[in-house]
Design an enzyme around this catalytic site. Structure first.
Site, PDB file in Angstrom:
ATOM      1  CE  LYS A  88      -3.704   0.397   2.514  1.00  0.00           C
ATOM      2  NZ  LYS A  88      -4.434   0.485   3.808  1.00  0.00           N
TER       3      LYS A  88
HETATM    4  O1  LIG Z   1      -6.300   2.460   5.256  1.00  0.00           O
HETATM    5  C1  LIG Z   1      -7.329   3.117   5.140  1.00  0.00           C
HETATM    6  C2  LIG Z   1      -8.357   3.116   6.163  1.00  0.00           C
HETATM    7  O2  LIG Z   1      -9.492   2.416   5.724  1.00  0.00           O
HETATM    8  C3  LIG Z   1      -8.689   4.493   6.644  1.00  0.00           C
HETATM    9  O3  LIG Z   1      -9.745   4.369   7.527  1.00  0.00           O
HETATM   10  P1  LIG Z   1     -10.031   5.492   8.619  1.00  0.00           P
HETATM   11  O4  LIG Z   1     -10.507   6.705   7.930  1.00  0.00           O
HETATM   12  O5  LIG Z   1     -11.109   4.865   9.479  1.00  0.00           O
HETATM   13  O6  LIG Z   1      -8.769   5.703   9.383  1.00  0.00           O
END
Ligand SMILES: O=C[C@H](O)COP(=O)(O)O
Length: 227
Positions: A88
């Site tokens: 990622k």
């Molecule tokens: O890695 C990406 C996540 O889904 C971000 O989620 P979040 O906005 O809850 O931190």
């Protein structure tokens, strides 16, 4: 074909989710790993990889913010966790060249931290396999994530790319439904979202009503396998 992934590093949630729900992959980020407390990160990721098996993908995020360091970190992650691991990489000024180089070298890349159509388009052109669009975070910034998802999907379809939108950052079930309806081919969600989707009292009430009606015919405790 639509896909569902779990956005967690919690072993209990993963054991339940991978065994019981139609999940094809696991994603995480440094914040999700921090929620697990003082873990050995690679040890935990190896446990998750083992739970995933060969048929489900594991997506692991780099932390570095400079292109060369991202490339080095990606190589290290692949050495530690296997060449099939998805790396990622945020679609930032430093991340985009890393996405391009990693993809050109045959590495599976999940482009992340996407808040705009422009970022998504660039990640598709750079060869990323998954485009992780941040649904809730966009709404928090007064950006319409459904428009961004629809625009990126249109770009993917128009360019003949095999990239898939993996919507992420969800706080409720309605956001997940909207992401798929707007054109996302995948969503990565916390276990809490799946439990929310199955937790409506009206579902249990319907099931209970059916059970009582069956018992009214055949007696208490009877089921289709015991009559
Ligand atoms: O890695 C990406 C996540 O889904 C971000 O989620 P979040 O906005 O809850 O931190």
């Amino acid at each position: 074909m639509y896909e569902l992934m779990l956005d967690t590093a919690n072993l209990e949630d993963l054991k339940e989710g991978l065994d019981s729900w139609p999940v094809v992959g696991v994603t995480s980020n440094p914040t999700i790993l921090k929620e697990e407390g003082g873990i050995d990160v690679y040890a935990r990721l190896r446990e998750i990889k083992a739970l995933c098996g060969k048929k489900r993908s594991l997506h692991v995020q780099v932390v570095s913010t400079a292109t060369d360091a991202i490339l080095e970190e990606a190589r290290h992650i692949l050495d530690q966790l296997g060449k099939d691991t998805f790396i990622k990489v945020p679609v930032s000024a430093a991340g985009l060249p890393a996405i391009k180089k990693l993809s050109a070298g045959g590495v599976n890349v999940t482009a992340t931290a996407i808040y705009s159509t422009m970022q998504g388009m660039l990640a598709v052109l750079a060869g990323a396999k998954y485009i992780a669009v941040y649904f809730n975070r966009m709404e928090n910034n007064c950006t319409d994530p459904t428009r961004v998802i629809a625009e990126i999907r249109s770009f993917i379809d128009g360019s003949g790319s095999d990239a898939k939108i993996l919507a992420a950052s969800f706080k409720n079930a309605a956001q997940v439904v909207s992401a798929y309806a707007s054109g996302a081919q995948g969503a990565t969600v916390g276990a809490d979202i799946i439990r929310l989707g199955l937790g409506m009292t009206s579902i249990d009430s319907a099931v209970d009503g059916f059970r009582k009606d069956f018992e009214a015919i055949h007696g208490a405790g009877k089921t289709m396998s015991t009559i």
